[in-house]
Design a protein around this motif. Structure first.
Motif, short mmCIF file in Angstrom:
data_model
loop_
_atom_site.label_atom_id
_atom_site.label_comp_id
_atom_site.label_asym_id
_atom_site.label_seq_id
_atom_site.Cartn_x
_atom_site.Cartn_y
_atom_site.Cartn_z
N THR A 148 99.84 26.05 103.04
CA THR A 148 100.33 27.39 102.57
C THR A 148 101.62 26.89 101.54
OG1 THR A 148 99.70 28.42 104.42
CG2 THR A 148 101.34 29.61 103.00
N VAL A 149 102.49 26.27 102.12
CA VAL A 149 103.64 25.97 101.30
C VAL A 149 103.30 25.16 99.99
CG1 VAL A 149 105.60 24.06 101.26
CG2 VAL A 149 105.28 25.63 103.21
N GLY A 150 102.18 24.20 100.06
CA GLY A 150 101.80 23.60 98.88
C GLY A 150 101.17 24.39 97.82
N MET A 151 100.28 25.43 98.41
CA MET A 151 99.56 26.60 97.51
C MET A 151 100.57 27.32 96.91
SD MET A 151 96.64 27.28 96.41
CE MET A 151 95.95 26.23 97.70
N VAL A 152 101.61 27.82 97.76
CA VAL A 152 102.62 28.67 96.89
C VAL A 152 103.39 28.05 95.87
CG1 VAL A 152 104.72 29.98 97.36
CG2 VAL A 152 102.82 30.37 98.95
N SER A 208 105.92 33.03 107.20
CA SER A 208 106.46 32.86 108.68
C SER A 208 105.31 32.01 109.36
CB SER A 208 106.61 34.20 109.40
OG SER A 208 106.87 33.86 110.59
N ASP A 209 105.99 30.88 110.02
CA ASP A 209 105.14 30.04 110.82
C ASP A 209 105.14 30.72 112.18
OD1 ASP A 209 103.45 27.93 111.43
OD2 ASP A 209 105.02 26.59 112.09
N ASP A 210 104.11 30.27 112.89
CA ASP A 210 103.84 30.84 114.38
C ASP A 210 103.87 32.38 114.42
OD1 ASP A 210 103.48 28.42 116.20
OD2 ASP A 210 105.54 27.77 115.19
N VAL A 211 102.84 33.10 114.00
CA VAL A 211 102.84 34.52 114.28
C VAL A 211 102.10 34.52 115.46
CG1 VAL A 211 102.08 36.44 113.46
CG2 VAL A 211 102.92 35.04 111.96
N TRP A 253 98.93 38.77 104.38
CA TRP A 253 97.90 38.03 104.87
C TRP A 253 98.27 37.22 106.18
CZ3 TRP A 253 99.91 38.15 99.93
CH2 TRP A 253 99.55 38.93 99.30
N LEU A 254 97.24 36.97 107.04
CA LEU A 254 97.38 36.21 108.21
C LEU A 254 96.41 34.81 107.94
CD1 LEU A 254 97.59 38.81 111.12
CD2 LEU A 254 99.43 37.27 110.15
N LEU A 255 96.81 33.66 107.96
CA LEU A 255 96.11 32.86 107.91
C LEU A 255 95.89 32.05 109.34
CD1 LEU A 255 97.65 31.27 104.74
CD2 LEU A 255 95.27 32.20 104.86
N PRO A 256 94.63 32.12 109.91
CA PRO A 256 94.67 31.77 111.53
C PRO A 256 94.66 30.42 111.78
CG PRO A 256 92.41 32.43 110.62
CD PRO A 256 93.50 32.77 109.44
N ARG A 257 95.29 30.14 112.87
CA ARG A 257 94.76 28.72 113.57
C ARG A 257 94.15 28.76 114.96
NH1 ARG A 257 100.91 26.58 112.49
NH2 ARG A 257 101.49 28.42 113.92
N PRO A 258 92.88 28.97 114.70
CA PRO A 258 92.02 29.34 115.75
C PRO A 258 92.33 28.61 117.18
CG PRO A 258 90.81 29.30 113.83
CD PRO A 258 92.08 28.68 113.63
N ALA A 259 92.59 27.19 116.96
CA ALA A 259 92.84 26.57 118.26
C ALA A 259 94.07 26.80 118.87
CB ALA A 259 93.03 24.94 117.68
N PHE A 260 94.98 27.57 118.34
CA PHE A 260 96.12 27.95 119.07
C PHE A 260 96.37 29.45 119.14
CE2 PHE A 260 96.58 24.02 116.54
CZ PHE A 260 97.20 23.21 117.62
N ARG A 282 100.29 21.93 112.26
CA ARG A 282 101.12 21.99 110.98
C ARG A 282 100.45 22.20 109.87
NH1 ARG A 282 105.78 19.62 112.99
NH2 ARG A 282 105.96 18.22 114.70
N GLU A 283 99.11 21.83 109.91
CA GLU A 283 98.15 21.90 108.64
C GLU A 283 98.18 23.34 107.78
OE1 GLU A 283 94.80 18.44 108.91
OE2 GLU A 283 94.57 20.35 110.28
N VAL A 284 98.02 24.23 108.52
CA VAL A 284 97.86 25.58 107.92
C VAL A 284 99.22 25.88 106.99
CG1 VAL A 284 97.40 28.15 107.98
CG2 VAL A 284 96.27 26.58 109.23
N LEU A 285 100.22 25.69 107.70
CA LEU A 285 101.81 26.00 107.10
C LEU A 285 101.93 25.28 105.82
CD1 LEU A 285 104.42 27.37 107.10
CD2 LEU A 285 105.25 25.65 108.75
#
Length: 257
Positions: A99-103, A221-224, A241-248, A93-96
């Motif tokens: 992203t919301v907060g930053m936008v 978009s979440d879950d790309v 842009w793609l903000l990666p979630r390496p663990a997933f 959840r953290e990256v999404l």
């Protein structure tokens, strides 16, 4: 423990039998699942390395923010804490949410639309951060779950009560209620997809909402984890842009119109 889970699922199935909208979406999801399995198996973030960026690169390119300005923005952002009983890995959840907060902090949107609410982590993040910059109204679309005892209390229950005047919740399948909502609003600043993450469903939402996003606005978009987002970004000819979630092995995708 098994009995509790089993009985919860059985109750959810019985409730769903009386709800045509839920049953219709469930049937559609079963059909789409096979397509999505094939798309996911063929998808790898490594194939789109030119779109994968760090936070510093994203904020510099999307907002013109320097490293020092990024540090200030990060300090201003409010992010929720994991709720007790939520067994979803918080790292997913953290990256999404960031992203919301930053936008919100950088773009200060006035009209935001999102699909997918459930507990309301993203909804709360939108609303708290918009209240901090003094602008914005959130319109959320959600098809409530049937495996919880009180869906009216569950859906978006993390949204602070004092901010609910700035929140418009619409219940129903997004393919049915989203087009009508967009026509009512006319133009929006930001759209967040966090509903059905199947390839077909994602493309359907992207295509539905894109004409309503103002120039300079954002699609998030979440879950790309399939090719829908990158295919659409190529068709739309938009900055992406793609903000990666390496663990997933997936990412949060952002488009700027």
């Amino acid at each position: 423990m098994w009995n509790v889970v089993h009985h919860t699922r059985v109750r959810g199935m019985w409730r769903a039998l009386g709800e045509p909208a839920w049953l219709s979406e469930r049937a559609r999801k079963i059909v789409r699942r096979q397509v999505n399995v094939r798309k996911r198996n063929r998808f790898s973030l490594e194939d789109y390395d030119t779109q994968i960026v760090s936070w510093e690169e994203f904020t510099a390119q999307a907002f013109g923010a320097s490293a020092a300005e990024l540090a200030v923005l990060e300090q201003r952002i409010w992010l929720p804490e994991p709720e007790v009983g939520d067994d979803t890995p918080w790292e997913s959840r953290e990256v999404l949410l960031k992203t919301v907060g930053m936008v919100v902090a950088a773009a200060q949107p006035k009209i935001v639309v999102e699909t997918g609410v459930e507990r309301g982590y993203s909804s709360a993040t939108w609303l708290v951060n918009m209240s901090r910059v003094g602008t914005g109204r959130l319109h959320s679309v959600d098809l409530p779950r049937t495996d919880v005892d009180d869906r009216n209390e569950y859906t978006g229950h993390l949204v602070p009560h004092e901010l609910r005047d700035a929140w418009h919740l619409v219940l129903g399948p997004s393919r049915q209620v989203l087009p009508a909502l967009l026509k009512q609003l006319g133009t929006i600043d930001v759209f967040l997809h966090d509903a059905d993450h199947a390839y077909v469903a994602q493309l359907e939402e992207y295509r539905t909402v894109w004409p309503f996003i103002r120039p300079g606005g954002f699609l998030i978009s979440d879950d790309v984890d399939n090719s829908a987002f990158v295919e659409f970004s190529e068709q739309a000819v938009a900055a992406s842009w793609l903000l990666p979630r390496p663990a997933f092995g997936d990412a949060v995708g952002v488009l700027r119109k």
